[in-house]
Design an enzyme around this catalytic site. Structure first.
Site, PDB file in Angstrom:
ATOM      1  CB  THR A   1     -46.230 -28.265  53.979  1.00  0.00           C
ATOM      2  OG1 THR A   1     -45.394 -27.409  54.704  1.00  0.00           O
ATOM      3  CG2 THR A   1     -47.195 -28.977  54.804  1.00  0.00           C
TER       4      THR A   1
ATOM      5  CB  CYS B   1     -39.409 -33.184  50.816  1.00  0.00           C
ATOM      6  SG  CYS B   1     -41.477 -32.787  50.179  1.00  0.00           S
TER       7      CYS B   1
ATOM      8  CB  THR C   1     -40.253 -29.529  52.621  1.00  0.00           C
ATOM      9  OG1 THR C   1     -41.256 -30.401  52.628  1.00  0.00           O
ATOM     10  CG2 THR C   1     -39.742 -28.951  53.914  1.00  0.00           C
TER      11      THR C   1
END
EC number: 3.4.25.2
Length: 182
Positions: free
Chosen positions: A2, A160, A163
């Site tokens: 995350t 990412c 994410t």
């Protein structure tokens, strides 16, 4: 996996996080709330790591806040001690970013309680991207804390794979520590 980012600036402290939950290489859910208000809305906290582990840690941290009457640093240190020494808790895999009106901290399962430089926190798989973005924005713009968190999360979400662009953001009024926060 995350991204959680926290910025303190101009009388405000903000913690924001994305909403993606993955299982292996599969996105299982896109709207997880990884940032919460605790202790009568006087503390904000975000987690990176296993969701079930993090919820357990949120509960334990809130209990520590109650015992220590909202004193963030004492509660964080006591949680870190328990986390490090308790056999069951040691298996929990998560990081917490916590903040109140005056302090911002990272709490780890190794027993570390870290007060970051410049009150900038970024944890999780997208943490390095969010930290880089937030730091650049802090040093080169006059944006407020919330805008910096929003932009840093957006950049991390673009880079990412763990994410996403669903963000939960919480904000508190902050006590000034330096001229930047006035």
């Amino acid at each position: 996996m995350t991204t959680i980012v926290s910025v303190r600036r101009k009388g405000h402290v903000v913690i924001g996080g994305d909403g993606q939950a993955t299982l292996g290489n599969t996105v299982m859910k896109g709207n997880v709330r990884k940032v919460r208000r605790l202790y009568n809305d006087k503390v904000i906290a975000g987690f990176a790591g296993g969701t079930a582990d993090a919820f357990t840690l949120f509960e334990l941290f809130e209990r520590k806040l109650e015992v220590h009457q909202g004193h963030l640093v004492k509660a964080a240190v006591e949680l870190a001690k328990d986390w490090r020494t308790d056999r069951m808790l040691r298996r929990l895999e998560a990081l917490l970013a916590v903040a109140n009106e005056s302090d911002s901290l990272i709490i780890t399962g190794n027993g570390d309680v870290i007060q970051p430089e410049n009150d900038l926190i970024a944890i999780g798989s997208g943490g390095p991207y969010a930290q880089s973005a937030a730091r650049a924005l802090l040093e080169n713009t006059e944006l407020g804390a919330r805008e910096i968190v929003e932009k840093a999360l957006g950049i991390a979400g673009d880079i990412c794979i763990y994410t996403n662009q669903f963000h939960t953001i919480e904000e508190l009024t902050s006590k000034a520590k330096d001229p930047e926060n006035v």
